[in-house]
Write a protein that holds these residues in place. Structure first.
Motif, PDB file in Angstrom:
ATOM      1  N   MET A   9       0.949  -1.300   0.065  1.00  0.00           N
ATOM      2  CA  MET A   9      -0.064  -0.040   0.251  1.00  0.00           C
ATOM      3  C   MET A   9       0.998   1.314  -0.119  1.00  0.00           C
ATOM      4  N   LEU A  10       1.890   1.339   0.822  1.00  0.00           N
ATOM      5  CA  LEU A  10       2.864   2.208   0.679  1.00  0.00           C
ATOM      6  C   LEU A  10       3.477   2.566  -0.620  1.00  0.00           C
ATOM      7  N   LEU A  11       3.832   1.331  -1.399  1.00  0.00           N
ATOM      8  CA  LEU A  11       4.389   1.607  -2.695  1.00  0.00           C
ATOM      9  C   LEU A  11       3.491   2.212  -3.692  1.00  0.00           C
ATOM     10  N   ILE A  12       2.226   1.675  -3.394  1.00  0.00           N
ATOM     11  CA  ILE A  12       1.097   2.249  -4.467  1.00  0.00           C
ATOM     12  C   ILE A  12       1.103   3.843  -4.016  1.00  0.00           C
ATOM     13  N   THR A  13       1.104   4.236  -2.912  1.00  0.00           N
ATOM     14  CA  THR A  13       1.118   5.567  -2.406  1.00  0.00           C
ATOM     15  C   THR A  13       2.172   6.429  -3.121  1.00  0.00           C
ATOM     16  N   ALA A  14       3.278   5.827  -3.053  1.00  0.00           N
ATOM     17  CA  ALA A  14       4.618   6.227  -3.708  1.00  0.00           C
ATOM     18  C   ALA A  14       4.378   6.332  -5.094  1.00  0.00           C
ATOM     19  N   ILE A  15       3.899   5.629  -5.816  1.00  0.00           N
ATOM     20  CA  ILE A  15       3.433   5.773  -7.117  1.00  0.00           C
ATOM     21  C   ILE A  15       2.617   6.827  -7.619  1.00  0.00           C
ATOM     22  N   PHE A 215      -6.747  10.596  -6.189  1.00  0.00           N
ATOM     23  CA  PHE A 215      -5.864   9.531  -6.178  1.00  0.00           C
ATOM     24  C   PHE A 215      -4.734  10.203  -5.213  1.00  0.00           C
ATOM     25  N   SER A 216      -4.279  11.419  -5.283  1.00  0.00           N
ATOM     26  CA  SER A 216      -2.808  11.896  -4.676  1.00  0.00           C
ATOM     27  C   SER A 216      -3.156  12.024  -3.344  1.00  0.00           C
ATOM     28  N   THR A 217      -4.612  12.305  -2.943  1.00  0.00           N
ATOM     29  CA  THR A 217      -5.238  12.537  -1.570  1.00  0.00           C
ATOM     30  C   THR A 217      -6.000  11.647  -0.967  1.00  0.00           C
ATOM     31  N   THR A 218      -7.005  11.310  -1.309  1.00  0.00           N
ATOM     32  CA  THR A 218      -8.117  10.428  -0.897  1.00  0.00           C
ATOM     33  C   THR A 218      -7.302   8.920  -0.654  1.00  0.00           C
ATOM     34  N   LEU A 219      -6.968   8.384  -1.938  1.00  0.00           N
ATOM     35  CA  LEU A 219      -6.393   7.087  -2.162  1.00  0.00           C
ATOM     36  C   LEU A 219      -5.028   6.909  -1.286  1.00  0.00           C
ATOM     37  N   ALA A 220      -4.300   7.842  -1.619  1.00  0.00           N
ATOM     38  CA  ALA A 220      -2.902   7.684  -1.011  1.00  0.00           C
ATOM     39  C   ALA A 220      -2.917   7.939   0.292  1.00  0.00           C
ATOM     40  N   TYR A 221      -3.724   8.902   0.869  1.00  0.00           N
ATOM     41  CA  TYR A 221      -3.292   8.953   2.500  1.00  0.00           C
ATOM     42  C   TYR A 221      -4.230   7.928   3.166  1.00  0.00           C
ATOM     43  N   LEU A 222      -5.316   7.329   2.552  1.00  0.00           N
ATOM     44  CA  LEU A 222      -5.956   6.244   3.180  1.00  0.00           C
ATOM     45  C   LEU A 222      -5.045   4.970   3.031  1.00  0.00           C
ATOM     46  N   PHE A 223      -4.350   4.905   2.115  1.00  0.00           N
ATOM     47  CA  PHE A 223      -3.579   3.594   2.038  1.00  0.00           C
ATOM     48  C   PHE A 223      -2.340   3.923   2.900  1.00  0.00           C
ATOM     49  N   GLN A 224      -1.674   4.966   3.055  1.00  0.00           N
ATOM     50  CA  GLN A 224      -0.452   5.367   3.906  1.00  0.00           C
ATOM     51  C   GLN A 224      -0.967   5.255   5.401  1.00  0.00           C
ATOM     52  N   THR A 232       7.020   0.128  10.493  1.00  0.00           N
ATOM     53  CA  THR A 232       7.488   1.142  11.384  1.00  0.00           C
ATOM     54  C   THR A 232       7.646   2.429  10.654  1.00  0.00           C
ATOM     55  N   ALA A 233       7.457   3.627  11.309  1.00  0.00           N
ATOM     56  CA  ALA A 233       7.529   4.803  10.470  1.00  0.00           C
ATOM     57  C   ALA A 233       8.726   5.107   9.899  1.00  0.00           C
ATOM     58  N   THR A 234       9.946   4.677  10.023  1.00  0.00           N
ATOM     59  CA  THR A 234      11.184   4.775   9.652  1.00  0.00           C
ATOM     60  C   THR A 234      10.987   3.976   8.140  1.00  0.00           C
ATOM     61  N   LYS A 235      10.692   2.778   8.179  1.00  0.00           N
ATOM     62  CA  LYS A 235      10.569   1.861   6.846  1.00  0.00           C
ATOM     63  C   LYS A 235       9.450   2.591   6.023  1.00  0.00           C
ATOM     64  N   ALA A 236       8.431   3.035   6.602  1.00  0.00           N
ATOM     65  CA  ALA A 236       7.482   3.733   5.935  1.00  0.00           C
ATOM     66  C   ALA A 236       8.028   4.869   5.277  1.00  0.00           C
ATOM     67  N   ALA A 237       8.756   5.484   5.640  1.00  0.00           N
ATOM     68  CA  ALA A 237       9.327   7.050   5.299  1.00  0.00           C
ATOM     69  C   ALA A 237      10.161   6.629   3.987  1.00  0.00           C
ATOM     70  N   ILE A 238      11.146   5.604   4.309  1.00  0.00           N
ATOM     71  CA  ILE A 238      11.875   4.898   3.034  1.00  0.00           C
ATOM     72  C   ILE A 238      11.128   4.469   1.976  1.00  0.00           C
TER      73      ILE A 238
END
Length: 293
Positions: A9-15, A215-224, A232-238
């Motif tokens: 989900m974090l990877l999709i957010t990054a995309i 996409f960049s707000t609703t979907l991305a932040y829901l997934f994040q 962890t917070a650090t892994k998420a940031a990476i």
């Protein structure tokens, strides 16, 4: 299994955030930064209310104040990033904003005394080096825009860190609704104070705002926010730092930018950083104990 779902989900957010570079540029041809922010947050909030309005019945005081904290931090981060961009180059703004990869584990250590994981820290610094290869085109000098971009990085780091903490006890969707509602309220107030209410809006701007909101707000932040429950917070940031990689890739594919060796090195370093943070290579405990004896 849940960990891999969260990472995905974090990877999709990054995309999605990587694609947002092009869309935001289009929107800024028709609206100023504060109008774009107000449009995306207000529309995203309305979408969440339509989809998850039933969540209001279960809102608790902790959800309200925690969501308000996240929304305030989020708006400040976007404001610092946008204003900073007026005084520095986009590449330096992107690089300095991405410093949040390094700031997150430091916040965890300084504020909550969380032990610094050496592999996450190593991954953070490798990731920021990779982002530098992707983003920096000239010498790194500090001006007011750079300072604001660094402040933005700190704000985004706090957003990532506190999201990771809050979703451990509160419902992620409820927090997201309150977060967006707060950011929307602040953005509308700022637009009203500045007298920036647009009289007409071009369809290109509307399409861009719709994309950013959905996409960049609703979907991305829901997934994040949901994914933070499993990592962890650090892994998420990476993982989220791959936004710069996908921004580069989509620019090459759709804006005909040339892929240079420097950009390829940057992308490789970011991938290496994620693998280090994910795999965390270490000696087995038994072997380590044997070596100690």
């Amino acid at each position: 299994m849940k960990q891999y779902i969260g990472d995905g989900m974090l990877l999709i957010t990054a995309i999605v955030w990587g694609s947002g570079f092009v869309v935001t540029a289009i929107a800024l041809d028709y609206l100023n930064a504060y109008q774009v922010m107000a449009g995306r947050f207000v529309l995203a909030t309305l979408i969440l209310i339509v989809l998850f309005g039933y969540k209001f019945k279960t809102f608790s005081k902790p959800v309200i104040w925690k969501g308000a904290v996240l929304g305030t931090i989020l708006y400040i981060a976007f404001a610092l990033q946008t204003v900073g961009l007026e005084y520095t180059t986009p590449s330096k703004n992107a690089f300095l904003t991405a410093v949040n990869v390094v700031v997150v584990p430091l916040i965890a250590y300084l504020v909550y005394k969380r032990r610094l994981d050496r592999y996450e820290v190593a991954g953070s610094f490798i990731a920021i080096t990779g982002i530098g290869f992707l983003s920096l085109q000239g010498p790194l000098t500090i001006n007011i825009g750079d300072a604001l971009s660094l402040a933005c990085a700190v704000a985004f780091a706090f957003d990532i860190f506190y999201t990771n903490r809050f979703v451990q006890k509160e419902d992620a969707i409820s927090l997201t609704i309150m977060q967006f509602f707060t950011a929307s309220l602040i953005s509308v107030i700022v637009v009203l104070i500045r007298g920036d209410i647009p009289h007409t809006v071009e369809k290109e701007a509307l399409y861009s705002i719709a994309y950013l909101a959905v996409f960049s707000t609703t979907l991305a932040y829901l997934f994040q926010n949901i994914a933070h429950q499993y990592t962890t917070a650090t892994k998420a940031a990476i993982i989220l730092s791959m936004e710069s990689f996908f921004g580069m890739l989509l620019s090459v594919l759709f804006l005909n930018e040339v892929l240079t060796a420097r950009m390829a090195i940057g992308a490789t370093l970011i991938m290496a950083a994620i693998l280090i943070a994910e795999a965390k290579p270490a000696f087995p405990k038994k072997q380590l104990a044997k070596n100690v004896r």
